[in-house]
Design an enzyme around this catalytic site. Structure first.
Site, PDB file in Angstrom:
ATOM      1  N   CYS A  87      25.458 -29.665  58.364  1.00 51.96           N
ATOM      2  CA  CYS A  87      24.992 -31.042  58.092  1.00 51.96           C
ATOM      3  C   CYS A  87      24.986 -31.373  56.600  1.00 51.96           C
ATOM      4  CB  CYS A  87      23.609 -31.259  58.661  1.00 51.96           C
ATOM      5  SG  CYS A  87      23.492 -30.811  60.397  1.00 51.96           S
ATOM      6  N   HIS A 145      19.876 -37.131  55.445  1.00 53.09           N
ATOM      7  CA  HIS A 145      20.565 -36.694  56.663  1.00 53.09           C
ATOM      8  C   HIS A 145      19.745 -37.160  57.862  1.00 53.09           C
ATOM      9  CE1 HIS A 145      22.343 -34.460  59.801  1.00 53.09           C
ATOM     10  NE2 HIS A 145      21.465 -33.466  59.805  1.00 53.09           N
ATOM     11  N   ASN A 166      21.784 -37.196  65.644  1.00 59.71           N
ATOM     12  CA  ASN A 166      22.203 -36.344  64.524  1.00 59.71           C
ATOM     13  C   ASN A 166      23.704 -36.083  64.642  1.00 59.71           C
ATOM     14  OD1 ASN A 166      22.745 -34.252  62.759  1.00 59.71           O
ATOM     15  ND2 ASN A 166      20.984 -33.011  63.353  1.00 59.71           N
TER      16      ASN A 166
HETATM   17  O1  UT7 Z   1      20.781 -31.039  61.355  1.00 65.15           O
HETATM   18  C1  UT7 Z   1      19.846 -30.021  61.527  1.00 65.15           C
HETATM   19  C2  UT7 Z   1      19.590 -29.854  62.994  1.00 65.15           C
HETATM   20  N1  UT7 Z   1      18.308 -29.578  63.455  1.00 65.15           N
HETATM   21  C3  UT7 Z   1      17.182 -30.271  63.228  1.00 65.15           C
HETATM   22  O2  UT7 Z   1      17.062 -31.147  62.429  1.00 65.15           O
HETATM   23  C4  UT7 Z   1      16.024 -29.883  64.087  1.00 65.15           C
HETATM   24  C5  UT7 Z   1      14.721 -29.809  63.364  1.00 65.15           C
HETATM   25  N2  UT7 Z   1      13.646 -29.664  64.333  1.00 65.15           N
HETATM   26  C6  UT7 Z   1      13.165 -30.704  65.044  1.00 65.15           C
HETATM   27  O3  UT7 Z   1      13.597 -31.834  64.869  1.00 65.15           O
HETATM   28  C7  UT7 Z   1      12.031 -30.432  65.988  1.00 65.15           C
HETATM   29  O4  UT7 Z   1      11.706 -29.075  65.948  1.00 65.15           O
HETATM   30  C8  UT7 Z   1      12.356 -30.839  67.460  1.00 65.15           C
HETATM   31  C9  UT7 Z   1      12.363 -32.352  67.579  1.00 65.15           C
HETATM   32  C10 UT7 Z   1      13.670 -30.268  67.886  1.00 65.15           C
HETATM   33  C11 UT7 Z   1      11.251 -30.322  68.379  1.00 65.15           C
HETATM   34  O5  UT7 Z   1       9.984 -30.723  67.907  1.00 65.15           O
HETATM   35  P1  UT7 Z   1       8.794 -29.642  67.777  1.00 65.15           P
HETATM   36  O6  UT7 Z   1       7.619 -30.374  67.277  1.00 65.15           O
HETATM   37  O7  UT7 Z   1       9.287 -28.508  66.946  1.00 65.15           O
HETATM   38  O8  UT7 Z   1       8.559 -29.253  69.296  1.00 65.15           O
HETATM   39  P2  UT7 Z   1       8.740 -27.831  70.040  1.00 65.15           P
HETATM   40  O9  UT7 Z   1      10.147 -27.367  70.002  1.00 65.15           O
HETATM   41  O10 UT7 Z   1       7.692 -26.906  69.571  1.00 65.15           O
HETATM   42  O11 UT7 Z   1       8.405 -28.273  71.517  1.00 65.15           O
HETATM   43  C12 UT7 Z   1       7.154 -28.883  71.881  1.00 65.15           C
HETATM   44  C13 UT7 Z   1       7.144 -29.050  73.406  1.00 65.15           C
HETATM   45  C14 UT7 Z   1       7.501 -27.771  74.150  1.00 65.15           C
HETATM   46  O12 UT7 Z   1       6.721 -27.724  75.330  1.00 65.15           O
HETATM   47  P3  UT7 Z   1       5.406 -26.810  75.418  1.00 65.15           P
HETATM   48  O13 UT7 Z   1       5.873 -25.428  75.150  1.00 65.15           O
HETATM   49  O14 UT7 Z   1       4.478 -27.341  74.368  1.00 65.15           O
HETATM   50  O15 UT7 Z   1       4.932 -27.060  76.808  1.00 65.15           O
HETATM   51  C15 UT7 Z   1       8.941 -27.959  74.513  1.00 65.15           C
HETATM   52  O16 UT7 Z   1       9.324 -27.233  75.656  1.00 65.15           O
HETATM   53  O17 UT7 Z   1       8.147 -30.017  73.793  1.00 65.15           O
HETATM   54  C16 UT7 Z   1       9.003 -29.440  74.790  1.00 65.15           C
HETATM   55  N3  UT7 Z   1      10.347 -29.996  74.642  1.00 65.15           N
HETATM   56  C17 UT7 Z   1      10.731 -31.113  75.293  1.00 65.15           C
HETATM   57  N4  UT7 Z   1      10.125 -31.930  76.155  1.00 65.15           N
HETATM   58  C18 UT7 Z   1      10.792 -32.984  76.629  1.00 65.15           C
HETATM   59  C19 UT7 Z   1      11.359 -29.539  73.891  1.00 65.15           C
HETATM   60  N5  UT7 Z   1      12.419 -30.344  74.024  1.00 65.15           N
HETATM   61  C20 UT7 Z   1      12.070 -31.321  74.898  1.00 65.15           C
HETATM   62  C21 UT7 Z   1      12.738 -32.443  75.430  1.00 65.15           C
HETATM   63  N6  UT7 Z   1      12.067 -33.243  76.289  1.00 65.15           N
HETATM   64  N7  UT7 Z   1      14.011 -32.741  75.107  1.00 65.15           N
END
Ligand code: UT7
Length: 310
Positions: free
Chosen positions: A112, A235, A265
């Site tokens: 990215c 980004h 993204n």
């Molecule tokens: O260009 C670089 C590429 N990458 C990025 O920029 C990613 C950077 N990271 C992020 O943007 C965030 O980490 C995410 C948006 C991907 C996730 O947010 P988070 O606050 O880190 O959430 P998490 O992964 O800890 O997940 C929280 C909850 C989990 O459930 P439990 O364990 O709390 O029950 C996940 O299973 O959200 C759940 N979850 C979803 N729920 C509904 C994860 N993905 C999804 C989804 N829909 N798509």
């Protein structure tokens, strides 16, 4: 002699995939995606539409917008992690299609942050007066390396292309300063095996820290402060990460680029696509001080402070 952007073009595939479409494909919700990422929809390339097709379309527009011809291009740099094939490069593929016969061509792999790496590389060739015009394209077909069964990643990404012609600009305009960086120890947090694998939390923490720091660093290098910034183009990975860098620069919300809601993204393509849309909409004007900042897999990062205009 200073290098700057003298023309731009973008291409986005026609097909729109909304959060509601994703609800039907996996266990997710429009509400979760919007709240956690700011994304509402993204574009998905057609099966027979490859990375080089999107790069070619964006490049053609950039060449026209710059008022040059393909024959004027000395070097093509395509920033992508989703080339049509490992080789020939996407750069070589579009060199042939554009008819840019004198141009050297190579791809840049910095995920990215790739567009930042491409522009900074172009700048070196132009300011050393080795080359006059460099075509830099940020392009991805991330849909082909997305695991559509993994809700952690599948909701985040989209396809698209943004292109810029880098060339000499008038005094006081163009690229004032830059920072590029990498931390290979973080490779494990974001990589492609068959599909994209990501530790979202770790990437999030890294991005929030690095984006803010890089913005401040390029301003310092240019002898400027955050009060001098007219527009921020981060980004477009996640609105919460973008907001953190905006707050670090203490900029009002209307001074930050935002296309993540409609394109998701798009990795290397996100900064050029956003920049073009802000210029076209008149949000970025001649002589504005803009800061572009990207981060991505590698881990990599890059930022540029630029005075807008030819
Ligand atoms: O260009 C670089 C590429 N990458 C990025 O920029 C990613 C950077 N990271 C992020 O943007 C965030 O980490 C995410 C948006 C991907 C996730 O947010 P988070 O606050 O880190 O959430 P998490 O992964 O800890 O997940 C929280 C909850 C989990 O459930 P439990 O364990 O709390 O029950 C996940 O299973 O959200 C759940 N979850 C979803 N729920 C509904 C994860 N993905 C999804 C989804 N829909 N798509």
């Amino acid at each position: 002699m200073r290098a700057g952007i003298v023309g731009m073009g973008r291409y986005l595939p026609e097909k729109i995939l909304t959060n509601h479409d994703l609800e039907k494909m996996m266990d997710t919700s429009d509400e979760w995606i919007k709240t956690m990422t700011g994304i509402e929809e993204r574009r998905i390339a057609a099966d027979d539409e490859n990375t080089s097709d999107m790069a070619f379309a964006a490049a053609q527009k950039a060449i026209e917008n710059a008022g040059i011809t393909a024959a004027d291009i000395d070097l093509i740099l395509v920033a992508t992690v989703t080339p049509d094939s490992p080789f020939p490069s996407v750069s070589c593929r579009i060199q042939e299609r554009l008819g840019a016969k004198k141009a050297a061509a190579m791809d840049v792999s910095a995920a990215c942050a790739g567009f930042m790496y491409g522009i900074v590389t172009a700048k070196q060739f132009i300011e050393s007066e080795v080359y006059k015009y460099v075509l830099v394209v940020g392009v991805e077909k991330l849909s082909k390396v997305t695991d559509w069964n993994d809700r952690n990643t599948a909701v985040l990404f989209g396809d698209g292309a943004g292109a810029a012609i880098i060339g000499p600009v008038s005094e006081n305009r163009g690229i004032l300063s830059f920072e590029l960086g990498a931390d290979g120890t973080g490779a494990k947090h974001l990589y492609q095996d068959e599909y994209i694998i990501m530790n979202g939390r770790e990437v999030f923490k890294f991005a929030v820290r690095q984006m803010g720091e890089s913005c401040i660093n390029v301003l310092e290098k240019a002898g400027l402060t955050k009060d001098d910034v007219d527009f921020l183009i981060p980004h477009q990975a996640n609105i919460r990460i973008m907001e953190a860098s905006r707050q670090r620069l203490e900029l009002p919300i209307e001074k930050m680029s935002k296309t993540v809601n409609k394109y998701g993204n798009t990795s290397a393509a996100s900064i050029p696509i956003s920049l073009i849309e802000d210029v076209e909409a008149g949000r970025i004007k001649e002589d504005d001080l803009i800061v572009m900042v990207g981060f991505g897999g590698g881990l990599t990062w890059g930022a540029i402070a630029m005075r807008w205009g030819k």
